[in-house]
Design an enzyme around this catalytic site. Structure first.
Site, PDB file in Angstrom:
ATOM      1  CG  ASP A 279      -4.821  -8.430  -1.911  1.00  0.00           C
ATOM      2  OD1 ASP A 279      -5.717  -9.156  -2.383  1.00  0.00           O
ATOM      3  OD2 ASP A 279      -3.631  -8.805  -1.829  1.00  0.00           O
ATOM      4  CG  HIS A 325       5.659 -15.472  -9.737  1.00  0.00           C
ATOM      5  ND1 HIS A 325       6.140 -16.646  -9.193  1.00  0.00           N
ATOM      6  CD2 HIS A 325       4.639 -15.094  -8.926  1.00  0.00           C
ATOM      7  CE1 HIS A 325       5.444 -16.945  -8.116  1.00  0.00           C
ATOM      8  NE2 HIS A 325       4.537 -16.021  -7.928  1.00  0.00           N
TER       9      HIS A 325
HETATM   10  C1  LIG Z   1       0.822 -14.611  -4.457  1.00  0.00           C
HETATM   11  S1  LIG Z   1      -0.042 -13.471  -3.462  1.00  0.00           S
HETATM   12  C2  LIG Z   1       1.210 -12.309  -3.047  1.00  0.00           C
HETATM   13  C3  LIG Z   1       0.903 -11.569  -1.789  1.00  0.00           C
HETATM   14  C4  LIG Z   1       2.004 -10.655  -1.262  1.00  0.00           C
HETATM   15  N1  LIG Z   1       2.373  -9.632  -2.225  1.00  0.00           N
HETATM   16  C5  LIG Z   1       3.216 -11.457  -0.832  1.00  0.00           C
HETATM   17  O1  LIG Z   1       4.337 -11.050  -1.128  1.00  0.00           O
HETATM   18  O2  LIG Z   1       3.039 -12.474  -0.169  1.00  0.00           O
HETATM   19  C6  LIG Z   1      -1.024 -12.629  -4.646  1.00  0.00           C
HETATM   20  C7  LIG Z   1      -1.900 -11.548  -4.028  1.00  0.00           C
HETATM   21  O3  LIG Z   1      -2.556 -10.845  -5.089  1.00  0.00           O
HETATM   22  C8  LIG Z   1      -3.896 -10.625  -4.720  1.00  0.00           C
HETATM   23  N2  LIG Z   1      -4.663 -10.455  -5.960  1.00  0.00           N
HETATM   24  C9  LIG Z   1      -5.032 -11.391  -6.864  1.00  0.00           C
HETATM   25  N3  LIG Z   1      -5.701 -10.835  -7.885  1.00  0.00           N
HETATM   26  C10 LIG Z   1      -5.739  -9.496  -7.626  1.00  0.00           C
HETATM   27  C11 LIG Z   1      -6.266  -8.384  -8.346  1.00  0.00           C
HETATM   28  N4  LIG Z   1      -6.876  -8.540  -9.521  1.00  0.00           N
HETATM   29  N5  LIG Z   1      -6.099  -7.160  -7.803  1.00  0.00           N
HETATM   30  C12 LIG Z   1      -5.464  -7.003  -6.614  1.00  0.00           C
HETATM   31  N6  LIG Z   1      -4.942  -8.023  -5.892  1.00  0.00           N
HETATM   32  C13 LIG Z   1      -5.072  -9.258  -6.405  1.00  0.00           C
HETATM   33  C14 LIG Z   1      -4.258 -11.852  -3.938  1.00  0.00           C
HETATM   34  O4  LIG Z   1      -5.403 -11.620  -3.127  1.00  0.00           O
HETATM   35  C15 LIG Z   1      -2.986 -12.094  -3.137  1.00  0.00           C
HETATM   36  O5  LIG Z   1      -2.990 -11.392  -1.919  1.00  0.00           O
END
Ligand SMILES: C[S@@+](CC[C@H](N)C(=O)[O-])C[C@H]1O[C@@H](n2cnc3c(N)ncnc32)[C@H](O)[C@@H]1O
Length: 429
Positions: A279, A325
């Protein structure tokens, strides 16, 4: 005959309600009620398929009967005012009305006005509107008391965050989405969404903007926990809904995996699996403290931006939950292509997300939620939910060597598991 559907629906409702009621009686459950002491959730386990199906049938049949009885013209007329439900909810949230109402008992509008700082006239107007949605009640004229729904806004901090996020942050985004589409037709850029137009930060995507304000970011996190712990989204469906045991000793990379709760759930059941949670740096910094000590050896954290080349080579599974999504096709393809240098033949790419149904095939309650989620992705990020064919096309656009094998789900689950296998022998045409 003109009335046959009405009679049919009424019979369905009577029959299925009886099943639910018998179950309640046989199991000594209290009758369903709006009383503040009533359970906040339907008190039958999701695993009880028969009663859950009866419940869904009643929900869908009563909605259809309601809509038929209201009629098309009146339905459209009043649907056009449904944003007002958001407004009264926003006022309840913003002025912290729920925590100012005693849990047992009542409070006058005058006292409630003092406690919340909202003038008495407008307080009364907004609360009486919220009451039409069973949020608070007026047991005697001039006094406010809780209902089961308003009680949740005292007892459940994550639901409070969800209400705040949707009514304060997302509601203006929805109102500006058509403006954004007119200004940036067909945009796939998250920085050109209704959200960015509403909050006047075009050029900076929603996540980056929310991240600048710790209180807003914390509310977003709480709201996501509320949503993803809700009915049909529980992680057990993922743990039990895929043949993970076939993998044996394996490495699983949870990309955008937040604090690693999916890996914890899988690690508890599959002792031969090892995990890497990736992350953004700020998120992974807090990750290890959330992992039970007995699993710490098998779950490690790594800062990684998923738009850049995947650093964990030759893993067995690259996993995305609630990530794809949030992407338009342009960025979804970019994320999948970033995996390619790391992939060994047979590597599995698994997306755990919504999968839009074909028209007229889904449970209407589920379909409403999934299609609302799809439009919300447009409002916030110019992103989208996808149907099975869209996932196939996304993998194909990323690289024809991704062999898409389809989408699966299990009864009661509102998410799907989409899978592709990396097959370097497939012709790159
Ligand atoms: C909607 S959350 C989903 C979290 C987890 N997979 C879940 O099922 O609850 C999106 C996640 O993507 C991470 N994120 C956003 N942009 C990112 C990037 N460019 N690279 C890695 N992680 C990222 C956010 O910090 C967050 O934890």
């Amino acid at each position: 005959m003109a009335s046959s559907r009405l009679v049919e629906l009424t019979a369905i409702i009577a029959r299925e309600t009886q099943k639910v009621d018998d179950f309640f009686t046989q199991n000594g459950l209290s009758p369903l009620s709006f009383d503040p002491s009533a359970p906040a959730d339907f008190p039958v386990p999701t695993g009880n398929v028969e009663i859950q199906e009866a419940r869904r049938t009643v929900i869908n049949a009563t909605q259809e009967l309601h809509d038929l009885m209201v009629g098309p013209r009146e339905s459209v007329r009043w649907m056009s005012w449904s944003y007002t439900d958001n407004l009264s909810l926003l006022a309840v949230y913003q002025f912290r009305v729920a925590s100012a109402v005693p849990v047992d008992g009542e409070i006058s509008y005058a006292e409630l006005s003092k406690a919340t700082g909202l003038d008495e006239t407008n307080l009364k107007r907004l609360i009486r509107h919220a009451m039409t949605n069973r949020i608070f009640k007026e047991p005697r004229e001039g006094f406010v008391a809780h209902t089961a729904a308003s009680r949740i806004l005292v007892d459940d901090p994550q639901m409070i965050d969800w209400v705040g996020l949707c009514s304060a942050d997302f509601f203006p985004a929805a109102a500006h989405t058509v403006d954004a589409m007119l200004k940036y037709p067909g945009s796939q850029e998250p920085a050109e969404s209704g959200f960015t137009v509403a909050w006047k930060h075009e050029g900076t995507p929603m996540f980056a903007e929310i991240g600048k304000d710790p209180a807003r970011a914390k509310r977003f996190g709480g709201a996501m926990m509320s949503l993803t712990g809700g009915e049909g989204y529980q992680v057990d469906y993922l743990v039990d809904g895929y043949p993970w045991d076939e993998l044996g000793e394996s490495t699983f990379v949870d990309i955008g995996g937040s604090h690693g709760f999916v890996c914890v759930a899988l690690a508890q059941k599959f002792p031969d699996m090892k995990f890497v949670v990736q992350d953004l740096p700020k998120t992974v910094a807090d990750g290890p403290s959330k992992i039970p000590s007995e699993l710490a050896e098998r779950i490690r954290f790594q800062a990684h931006d998923f738009y850049t080349e995947q650093p964990v080579k030759n893993a067995d599974v690259y996993f995305f939950r609630w990530i794809i999504h949030n992407q338009s096709d342009k960025y979804g393809v970019k994320i999948l292509q970033a995996l390619i240098p790391a992939l060994k033949p047979g590597a599995r790419i698994i997306i755990n997300d919504n999968c839009l149904p074909k028209p007229n095939t889904a449970d209407p309650w589920d379909e409403k939620i999934t299609r609302t989620m799809d439009v919300t992705m447009l409002e916030l990020l110019n992103a989208r939910e996808r149907d099975e064919n869209d996932y196939a096309e996304l993998f194909k656009a990323a690289d024809p060597r991704f062999k898409f094998t389809g989408a699966r789900t299990s009864k009661g689950c509102r998410m799907h598991i989409m899978e592709a296998i990396w097959d370097p022998e497939r012709t790159k045409t």
